[in-house]
Design an enzyme around this catalytic site. Structure first.
Site, PDB file in Angstrom:
ATOM      1  N   GLU A  85      -5.379  -4.130  10.864  1.00  0.00           N
ATOM      2  CA  GLU A  85      -4.500  -3.043  10.927  1.00  0.00           C
ATOM      3  C   GLU A  85      -4.789  -2.226  12.305  1.00  0.00           C
ATOM      4  O   GLU A  85      -5.443  -1.270  12.109  1.00  0.00           O
ATOM      5  CB  GLU A  85      -4.286  -2.132   9.821  1.00  0.00           C
ATOM      6  CG  GLU A  85      -3.961  -2.781   8.555  1.00  0.00           C
ATOM      7  CD  GLU A  85      -3.299  -1.939   7.521  1.00  0.00           C
ATOM      8  OE1 GLU A  85      -2.437  -2.161   7.045  1.00  0.00           O
ATOM      9  OE2 GLU A  85      -4.115  -0.843   7.152  1.00  0.00           O
ATOM     10  N   SER A 106       3.610  -1.619  10.373  1.00  0.00           N
ATOM     11  CA  SER A 106       5.006  -1.499  10.715  1.00  0.00           C
ATOM     12  C   SER A 106       5.702  -3.054  10.356  1.00  0.00           C
ATOM     13  O   SER A 106       6.689  -3.479  10.950  1.00  0.00           O
ATOM     14  CB  SER A 106       5.336  -1.138  12.223  1.00  0.00           C
ATOM     15  OG  SER A 106       5.035   0.075  12.512  1.00  0.00           O
ATOM     16  N   GLY A 132       2.774   2.911  10.637  1.00  0.00           N
ATOM     17  CA  GLY A 132       3.702   3.805  10.656  1.00  0.00           C
ATOM     18  C   GLY A 132       4.550   4.265  11.787  1.00  0.00           C
ATOM     19  O   GLY A 132       5.310   5.561  11.850  1.00  0.00           O
ATOM     20  N   LYS A 183       0.066   4.274  -0.432  1.00  0.00           N
ATOM     21  CA  LYS A 183      -0.679   5.449   0.121  1.00  0.00           C
ATOM     22  C   LYS A 183      -0.279   6.648  -1.137  1.00  0.00           C
ATOM     23  O   LYS A 183      -0.261   6.278  -2.150  1.00  0.00           O
ATOM     24  CB  LYS A 183       0.035   5.784   1.510  1.00  0.00           C
ATOM     25  CG  LYS A 183      -0.270   4.549   2.230  1.00  0.00           C
ATOM     26  CD  LYS A 183       0.119   4.813   3.816  1.00  0.00           C
ATOM     27  CE  LYS A 183       0.020   3.450   4.573  1.00  0.00           C
ATOM     28  NZ  LYS A 183       0.094   3.644   6.081  1.00  0.00           N
ATOM     29  N   HIS A 187      -9.613   1.518   4.850  1.00  0.00           N
ATOM     30  CA  HIS A 187      -8.199   1.971   5.355  1.00  0.00           C
ATOM     31  C   HIS A 187      -8.668   2.701   6.305  1.00  0.00           C
ATOM     32  O   HIS A 187      -8.997   3.733   6.436  1.00  0.00           O
ATOM     33  CB  HIS A 187      -7.094   2.384   4.383  1.00  0.00           C
ATOM     34  CG  HIS A 187      -5.632   2.073   4.926  1.00  0.00           C
ATOM     35  ND1 HIS A 187      -5.295   3.330   5.849  1.00  0.00           N
ATOM     36  CD2 HIS A 187      -4.826   1.367   4.936  1.00  0.00           C
ATOM     37  CE1 HIS A 187      -3.837   2.976   6.211  1.00  0.00           C
ATOM     38  NE2 HIS A 187      -3.868   1.920   5.726  1.00  0.00           N
ATOM     39  N   ASN A 239       0.721  -1.288   0.125  1.00  0.00           N
ATOM     40  CA  ASN A 239      -0.034   0.112   0.129  1.00  0.00           C
ATOM     41  C   ASN A 239       1.012   1.194  -0.009  1.00  0.00           C
ATOM     42  O   ASN A 239       1.298   1.669   1.154  1.00  0.00           O
ATOM     43  CB  ASN A 239      -0.770  -0.265   1.178  1.00  0.00           C
ATOM     44  CG  ASN A 239      -1.820   1.197   1.276  1.00  0.00           C
ATOM     45  OD1 ASN A 239      -1.956   1.878   0.485  1.00  0.00           O
ATOM     46  ND2 ASN A 239      -2.248   1.467   2.433  1.00  0.00           N
ATOM     47  N   GLU A 284      -6.638   5.296   7.368  1.00  0.00           N
ATOM     48  CA  GLU A 284      -6.368   6.716   7.007  1.00  0.00           C
ATOM     49  C   GLU A 284      -7.760   7.191   6.443  1.00  0.00           C
ATOM     50  O   GLU A 284      -7.669   8.476   6.576  1.00  0.00           O
ATOM     51  CB  GLU A 284      -4.781   6.850   6.217  1.00  0.00           C
ATOM     52  CG  GLU A 284      -3.851   6.475   6.907  1.00  0.00           C
ATOM     53  CD  GLU A 284      -2.558   5.745   6.231  1.00  0.00           C
ATOM     54  OE1 GLU A 284      -2.514   5.872   5.062  1.00  0.00           O
ATOM     55  OE2 GLU A 284      -1.763   5.348   6.942  1.00  0.00           O
TER      56      GLU A 284
END
Ligand code: 13P
Length: 255
Positions: free
Chosen positions: A166, A212, A172, A10, A94, A8, A96
């Protein structure tokens, strides 16, 4: 269960950077046997990726889509447009998008239905925040997100799903979940699918861990009974590190 490892990216990489990455990683594809590998670039680089990956075993995914087929939806992209760009998979819900763009469980559900109707394979993302975990609400959150994302599906539609667990606090941050935490969430998701959609759907479900993930820790996740791959952010941006990660995963399940 065949592993599925997805990059991914992003909001990273131009069309030219994407083509260069795809050419580089394709050179290692003989080491990816037994793993479904996919790259999910931004919309603007999909065509360039499709062209560079032609003839390779590496598949193409998108990072989002809208549920309507066409019309006055400025800035949105439909399932048909993704297919037209060579896409087979689409990441939906996702964290985000949920947290930065305010995407709701019901919207994720409408996107999942539209993806399946168009024969795109959704990768449905779920996961709790740090606060929710501290409050002991992880399973409540997973149940709510799964309920919204899978609303209205029948057992046939729910067979062969890909769900990415996730935890938001692991994305991240360099602070991956422990194997125990990933397995406990993974087995909860399998159980949810079994109860709602039956044994066939549970047996064909593939759960990815995301947050991560890198070459050094992927082995501990894919070795878990409920986990069959990973959704990778940062470590997927360089062809060499993504290739190393795929090869570590493969070694971990072969031995
Ligand atoms: P990182 O691998 O950079 O933590 O990102 C995870 C992620 O959000 C993949 O979808």
């Amino acid at each position: 269960m065949k592993l599925i490892i997805a990059a991914n990216w992003k909001m990273n990489k131009t069309a030219a950077e994407t083509a260069a990455f795809c050419r580089e990683i394709s050179r290692d594809q003989k080491h990816f046997e037994g793993v479904d590998v996919l790259i999910c670039p931004p919309f603007t680089a999909l065509s360039s990726a499709a062209e560079a990956l032609a003839g390779s075993v590496i598949k193409l995914g998108a990072q989002n889509m809208y549920w309507e087929a066409e019309g006055a939806f400025t800035g949105e992209i439909s399932a048909g447009m993704l297919i037209d760009s060579g896409v087979e998979y689409v990441i939906l819900g996702h964290s985000e998008r949920r947290h930065l763009m305010g995407e709701k469980d019901e919207e994720v559900g409408m996107k999942v239905k539209a993806a399946l109707k168009n024969k795109l394979k959704p990768i449905i993302c779920v996961g709790e925040t740090e606060e929710e975990r501290k409050n002991g609400a992880t399973e409540v959150i997973l149940e709510r997100q799964l309920g919204g994302a899978l609303e209205g599906l029948d057992s046939d539609q729910a067979t062969g799903l890909i769900i990415a667990y996730e935890p938001v606090w692991a994305i991240g941050t360099g602070k991956a979940a422990t194997a125990d935490d990933a397995e406990s969430a993974g087995s909860f998701i399998v159980q949810y699918i079994r109860e709602k959609f039956g044994p066939d759907a549970a047996d064909h479900l593939r759960i990815q861990y995301g947050g991560s993930v890198k070459a050094e820790n992927i082995g501990s996740f894919v070795a878990l009974p409920s986990i069959a791959g990973a959704l990778v952010g940062g470590a997927s941006l360089e062809a060499a590190s993504f290739s190393a990660l795929i090869q570590s995963a493969r070694k971990a399940v072969l031995h």
